[in-house]
Design an enzyme around this catalytic site. Structure first.
Site, PDB file in Angstrom:
ATOM      1  N   GLU A 119      -0.819  -8.837  -1.655  1.00  0.00           N
ATOM      2  CA  GLU A 119      -1.390  -8.251  -0.541  1.00  0.00           C
ATOM      3  C   GLU A 119      -2.400  -7.158  -0.721  1.00  0.00           C
ATOM      4  O   GLU A 119      -2.730  -6.009  -0.338  1.00  0.00           O
ATOM      5  CB  GLU A 119      -0.368  -7.622   0.368  1.00  0.00           C
ATOM      6  CG  GLU A 119      -0.850  -7.267   1.725  1.00  0.00           C
ATOM      7  CD  GLU A 119       0.209  -6.692   2.881  1.00  0.00           C
ATOM      8  OE1 GLU A 119       0.356  -5.410   2.656  1.00  0.00           O
ATOM      9  OE2 GLU A 119       0.708  -7.439   3.466  1.00  0.00           O
ATOM     10  N   ASP A 171       0.796  -1.207  -0.060  1.00  0.00           N
ATOM     11  CA  ASP A 171      -0.063  -0.011   0.033  1.00  0.00           C
ATOM     12  C   ASP A 171       0.571   1.277  -0.078  1.00  0.00           C
ATOM     13  O   ASP A 171       0.307   2.470   0.200  1.00  0.00           O
ATOM     14  CB  ASP A 171      -0.732   0.029   0.937  1.00  0.00           C
ATOM     15  CG  ASP A 171      -0.107  -0.302   2.584  1.00  0.00           C
ATOM     16  OD1 ASP A 171       1.305   0.101   2.486  1.00  0.00           O
ATOM     17  OD2 ASP A 171      -0.751  -0.618   3.617  1.00  0.00           O
ATOM     18  N   HIS A 215      12.188   4.760  13.458  1.00  0.00           N
ATOM     19  CA  HIS A 215      12.187   4.935  11.959  1.00  0.00           C
ATOM     20  C   HIS A 215      12.893   6.226  11.486  1.00  0.00           C
ATOM     21  O   HIS A 215      12.781   7.093  12.295  1.00  0.00           O
ATOM     22  CB  HIS A 215      10.670   4.943  11.657  1.00  0.00           C
ATOM     23  CG  HIS A 215      10.255   5.077  10.083  1.00  0.00           C
ATOM     24  ND1 HIS A 215      10.296   5.863   9.261  1.00  0.00           N
ATOM     25  CD2 HIS A 215       9.713   3.852   9.873  1.00  0.00           C
ATOM     26  CE1 HIS A 215       9.880   5.412   7.934  1.00  0.00           C
ATOM     27  NE2 HIS A 215       9.598   3.932   8.239  1.00  0.00           N
ATOM     28  N   ARG A 227       1.736   8.066   9.482  1.00  0.00           N
ATOM     29  CA  ARG A 227       1.655   9.641   9.160  1.00  0.00           C
ATOM     30  C   ARG A 227       0.498  10.150  10.106  1.00  0.00           C
ATOM     31  O   ARG A 227       0.460  11.413  10.429  1.00  0.00           O
ATOM     32  CB  ARG A 227       1.184   9.847   7.868  1.00  0.00           C
ATOM     33  CG  ARG A 227       2.838   9.841   6.922  1.00  0.00           C
ATOM     34  CD  ARG A 227       2.457   9.937   5.604  1.00  0.00           C
ATOM     35  NE  ARG A 227       3.804   9.735   4.915  1.00  0.00           N
ATOM     36  CZ  ARG A 227       4.535  10.428   4.395  1.00  0.00           C
ATOM     37  NH1 ARG A 227       4.182  11.754   4.442  1.00  0.00           N
ATOM     38  NH2 ARG A 227       5.639  10.147   3.887  1.00  0.00           N
ATOM     39  N   HIS A 273       5.531   4.765  13.315  1.00  0.00           N
ATOM     40  CA  HIS A 273       5.913   5.555  12.250  1.00  0.00           C
ATOM     41  C   HIS A 273       4.784   6.108  11.350  1.00  0.00           C
ATOM     42  O   HIS A 273       5.238   6.833  10.371  1.00  0.00           O
ATOM     43  CB  HIS A 273       6.899   4.945  11.289  1.00  0.00           C
ATOM     44  CG  HIS A 273       6.119   3.976  10.360  1.00  0.00           C
ATOM     45  ND1 HIS A 273       5.447   3.970   9.320  1.00  0.00           N
ATOM     46  CD2 HIS A 273       5.957   2.339  10.811  1.00  0.00           C
ATOM     47  CE1 HIS A 273       4.981   2.779   8.960  1.00  0.00           C
ATOM     48  NE2 HIS A 273       5.261   1.825   9.707  1.00  0.00           N
ATOM     49  N   GLU A 286      -2.315   5.305   2.875  1.00  0.00           N
ATOM     50  CA  GLU A 286      -2.358   3.817   2.393  1.00  0.00           C
ATOM     51  C   GLU A 286      -3.675   3.235   2.046  1.00  0.00           C
ATOM     52  O   GLU A 286      -3.715   2.334   1.141  1.00  0.00           O
ATOM     53  CB  GLU A 286      -1.494   2.975   3.612  1.00  0.00           C
ATOM     54  CG  GLU A 286      -0.051   3.213   3.403  1.00  0.00           C
ATOM     55  CD  GLU A 286       0.336   4.300   4.590  1.00  0.00           C
ATOM     56  OE1 GLU A 286      -0.608   4.875   5.060  1.00  0.00           O
ATOM     57  OE2 GLU A 286       1.618   4.387   4.657  1.00  0.00           O
TER      58      GLU A 286
HETATM   59  C1  UD1 Z   1       6.444   4.684   3.946  1.00  0.00           C
HETATM   60  C2  UD1 Z   1       4.907   4.342   3.402  1.00  0.00           C
HETATM   61  C3  UD1 Z   1       4.472   3.568   4.722  1.00  0.00           C
HETATM   62  C4  UD1 Z   1       5.158   2.439   5.020  1.00  0.00           C
HETATM   63  C5  UD1 Z   1       6.644   2.822   5.618  1.00  0.00           C
HETATM   64  C6  UD1 Z   1       7.191   1.507   6.220  1.00  0.00           C
HETATM   65  C7  UD1 Z   1       4.183   5.583   1.713  1.00  0.00           C
HETATM   66  C8  UD1 Z   1       3.313   6.887   1.408  1.00  0.00           C
HETATM   67  N1  UD1 Z   1       4.514   5.644   3.080  1.00  0.00           N
HETATM   68  O1  UD1 Z   1       6.263   5.522   5.074  1.00  0.00           O
HETATM   69  O2  UD1 Z   1       3.170   3.132   3.890  1.00  0.00           O
HETATM   70  O3  UD1 Z   1       4.438   1.755   6.225  1.00  0.00           O
HETATM   71  O4  UD1 Z   1       7.177   3.633   4.529  1.00  0.00           O
HETATM   72  O5  UD1 Z   1       8.351   2.060   6.684  1.00  0.00           O
HETATM   73  O6  UD1 Z   1       4.485   5.303   1.036  1.00  0.00           O
HETATM   74  N2  UD1 Z   1      13.897   7.983   5.379  1.00  0.00           N
HETATM   75  C9  UD1 Z   1      15.172   7.901   5.536  1.00  0.00           C
HETATM   76  N3  UD1 Z   1      15.919   6.831   5.187  1.00  0.00           N
HETATM   77  C10 UD1 Z   1      15.075   5.622   5.124  1.00  0.00           C
HETATM   78  C11 UD1 Z   1      13.780   5.917   4.971  1.00  0.00           C
HETATM   79  C12 UD1 Z   1      13.127   6.830   5.053  1.00  0.00           C
HETATM   80  O7  UD1 Z   1      16.136   8.890   5.647  1.00  0.00           O
HETATM   81  O8  UD1 Z   1      15.572   4.465   4.594  1.00  0.00           O
HETATM   82  C13 UD1 Z   1      13.188   9.460   5.679  1.00  0.00           C
HETATM   83  C14 UD1 Z   1      13.243  10.548   4.554  1.00  0.00           C
HETATM   84  O9  UD1 Z   1      13.627  11.610   4.899  1.00  0.00           O
HETATM   85  C15 UD1 Z   1      12.110  10.337   3.953  1.00  0.00           C
HETATM   86  C16 UD1 Z   1      11.207  10.015   5.188  1.00  0.00           C
HETATM   87  O10 UD1 Z   1      11.954   9.317   5.780  1.00  0.00           O
HETATM   88  O11 UD1 Z   1      11.760  11.544   2.938  1.00  0.00           O
HETATM   89  C17 UD1 Z   1       9.840   9.460   4.523  1.00  0.00           C
HETATM   90  O12 UD1 Z   1       9.587   8.415   3.887  1.00  0.00           O
HETATM   91  P1  UD1 Z   1       8.430   7.941   3.192  1.00  0.00           P
HETATM   92  O13 UD1 Z   1       8.870   6.816   2.321  1.00  0.00           O
HETATM   93  O14 UD1 Z   1       8.089   9.117   2.410  1.00  0.00           O
HETATM   94  O15 UD1 Z   1       7.282   7.590   4.220  1.00  0.00           O
HETATM   95  P2  UD1 Z   1       7.327   6.552   5.245  1.00  0.00           P
HETATM   96  O16 UD1 Z   1       7.034   7.510   6.379  1.00  0.00           O
HETATM   97  O17 UD1 Z   1       8.568   6.000   5.618  1.00  0.00           O
HETATM   98  N1  UDP Z   2      11.354  -4.205  10.508  1.00  0.00           N
HETATM   99  C1  UDP Z   2      12.906  -4.243  10.549  1.00  0.00           C
HETATM  100  N2  UDP Z   2      13.600  -3.275  11.360  1.00  0.00           N
HETATM  101  C2  UDP Z   2      12.928  -2.509  12.246  1.00  0.00           C
HETATM  102  C3  UDP Z   2      11.658  -2.384  12.431  1.00  0.00           C
HETATM  103  C4  UDP Z   2      10.735  -2.991  11.317  1.00  0.00           C
HETATM  104  O1  UDP Z   2      13.520  -4.896   9.720  1.00  0.00           O
HETATM  105  O2  UDP Z   2      13.759  -1.774  13.122  1.00  0.00           O
HETATM  106  C5  UDP Z   2      10.490  -4.875   9.825  1.00  0.00           C
HETATM  107  C6  UDP Z   2       9.620  -5.801  10.060  1.00  0.00           C
HETATM  108  O3  UDP Z   2       9.803  -6.885  10.624  1.00  0.00           O
HETATM  109  C7  UDP Z   2       8.559  -5.847   9.219  1.00  0.00           C
HETATM  110  C8  UDP Z   2       8.562  -4.593   8.459  1.00  0.00           C
HETATM  111  O4  UDP Z   2       9.879  -3.988   8.812  1.00  0.00           O
HETATM  112  O5  UDP Z   2       8.400  -6.565   8.508  1.00  0.00           O
HETATM  113  C9  UDP Z   2       7.592  -3.524   8.841  1.00  0.00           C
HETATM  114  O6  UDP Z   2       7.794  -2.318   8.286  1.00  0.00           O
HETATM  115  P1  UDP Z   2       7.261  -1.022   8.708  1.00  0.00           P
HETATM  116  O7  UDP Z   2       6.732  -0.983   9.943  1.00  0.00           O
HETATM  117  O8  UDP Z   2       8.204   0.045   8.388  1.00  0.00           O
HETATM  118  O9  UDP Z   2       6.047  -0.495   7.658  1.00  0.00           O
HETATM  119  P2  UDP Z   2       4.466  -1.240   7.449  1.00  0.00           P
HETATM  120  O10 UDP Z   2       4.508  -2.777   7.739  1.00  0.00           O
HETATM  121  O11 UDP Z   2       3.868  -0.425   8.650  1.00  0.00           O
HETATM  122  O12 UDP Z   2       4.169  -0.961   6.223  1.00  0.00           O
END
Ligand code: UD1
Ligand code: UDP
Length: 368
Positions: free
Chosen positions: A119, A97, A242, A211, A209, A133
């Protein structure tokens, strides 16, 4: 048959990795697999790719610090088109999602390529929870040609929206496949980022994490954790934070340097699942953890108002606790104090499949 797998974030990589492995297994049967990483996440994605031995054929490297959803969406659409035009795949596979999944499906549709959604069919019915999502997955489902629903409930959600029965396969969730393959890997606790965690205290593992929880809800979560460590001298909170800056800022402000609260960088998948295994309970707003934690026989309390995974609530493996400070403290305390309530949750049967989802997905694609 050429299949283009599109992935961008940590959970997508974890959940699509077993499908990529399965597709590669069919190489001699004529399936060509191409992997495109959008790089929506950078650090959190790369660690998963290397663990699962996936070297992307394309890396769009689209992450920018604190990127807006609009910019991300536009950049994804612009950058995916040339990849699809060059590869001319028969299928595009997307998972879940995220914005990568939604735009991956849309970009495929615009290029008239068939799209499969792993999924498919998860719904809360509330477009603000989870945001964005719920809408991402609805858009993806209505674009896709094949729907891999993890459960019967997900299948029924799709049918209720008019999606054709013949396009839906109930497969279980691929995260269970990933978990089964990785939990068997050798792991040394002492050489890992977990070494500093105290052996003699119960671990409350926390992740948050979403939003819709930015701001006050996340602040409530932090305050609840402070109250819990104060009340229970025999617990420690372990919180891999996160990398989203909105999360980092709030969590550091309230919890950095507090006694028996360990704030860690996001953990690689292997140490993370080992940590779940050693934890007493898990407190989270994550989607994927609602599926994994019960598979390891631990209770999971979900800090959200609603969930797209009602199977876990019905099975008794998860409980919704929202983001109200008192509720969180009360529900965690119940599990810490009441052995019977704890055992009931820990021993309930996980409803997300038996670890053969990837196999079923590839067979369905071949049969289609
Ligand atoms: C995203 C997904 C969410 C998912 C989550 C899993 C969308 C809209 N959201 O949310 O559905 O549950 O990932 O973790 O697709 N950043 C880093 N390094 C990383 C990752 C993120 O620095 O490896 C920081 C960056 O500043 C980035 C911000 O996190 O811009 C947000 O990342 P983004 O992918 O937009 O949204 P998430 O909140 O991570
Ligand atoms: N996860 C990980 N390291 C962490 C936290 C989560 O590897 O420090 C893994 C976790 O086992 C799961 C996935 O990340 O498989 C979940 O991701 P996240 O919670 O970021 O996203 P969501 O499932 O909410 O989309």
């Amino acid at each position: 048959m050429k299949v283009l797998c599109v992935l961008g974030t940590r959970p997508e990589a974890i959940k699509i990795a077993p499908v990529i492995t399965e597709l590669k297994f069919y190489k001699r049967a004529g399936i060509e697999t191409v992997v495109c990483a959008t790089g929506q996440h950078r650090e959190m994605l790369d660690s998963v790719l290397s663990l699962f031995d996936i070297i992307p054929d394309y890396d769009l490297d689209l992450m920018k610090f604190n990127q807006s959803l609009g910019d991300l969406t536009a950049n994804l659409l612009l950058n995916l088109r040339p990849v699809i035009q060059r590869e001319k795949p028969d299928w595009i596979l997307v998972q879940g999602d995220t914005t990568t999944a939604m735009v991956g499906a849309l970009a495929g549709f615009y290029e008239r390529v068939k799209v499969g959604h792993i999924e498919a069919g998860l719904r809360t019915g509330d477009k603000a929870h989870p945001f964005p999502e719920e809408i991402n997955r609805k858009i993806a489902d209505h674009i896709c040609d094949l729907h891999f629903a993890p459960t019967e409930i997900a299948r029924n959600n799709l049918l209720a929206e008019g999606i054709k029965k013949a396009s839906i396969y109930v497969t279980g969730n691929t995260v269970i496949d990933a978990l089964h393959s990785m939990i068997r890997q050798p792991f040394q606790w002492v050489d890992s980022p977990l070494a500093e965690i105290l052996a003699d205290r119960r671990i409350v593992l926390v992740t948050a994490h979403r939003r819709e929880n930015f701001g006050e809800p996340l602040e409530n979560i932090c305050l609840a954790l402070l109250e819990l460590v104060d009340r229970y001298p025999d617990i420690q909170v372990v919180y891999p934070v996160h990398l989203n800056p909105n999360v980092q800022k709030m969590v550091t402000k309230h919890l950095a340097g507090k006694e028996r609260i360990f704030l860690l960088d996001p953990l690689d998948y292997l140490p993370f699942i080992q940590l779940i295994n050693r934890s007493y309970l898990v407190l989270t707003d994550s989607g994927g953890l609602q599926e994994e934690v019960p598979a390891l026989g631990k209770p999971v309390l979900v800090m959200r108002e609603t969930t797209e995974r009602p199977e876990a609530i019905e099975a008794g493996t998860a409980r919704l606790v929202g983001t109200n400070r008192q509720n969180i403290v009360r529900e965690v305390s119940r599990l810490l104090d009441d052995t019977l309530a704890y055992q009931q949750m820990a021993q309930a049967k996980n409803p997300f499949g038996d670890g053969h989802a990837s196999e079923l997905i590839v067979k369905a694609m071949l049969a289609f």
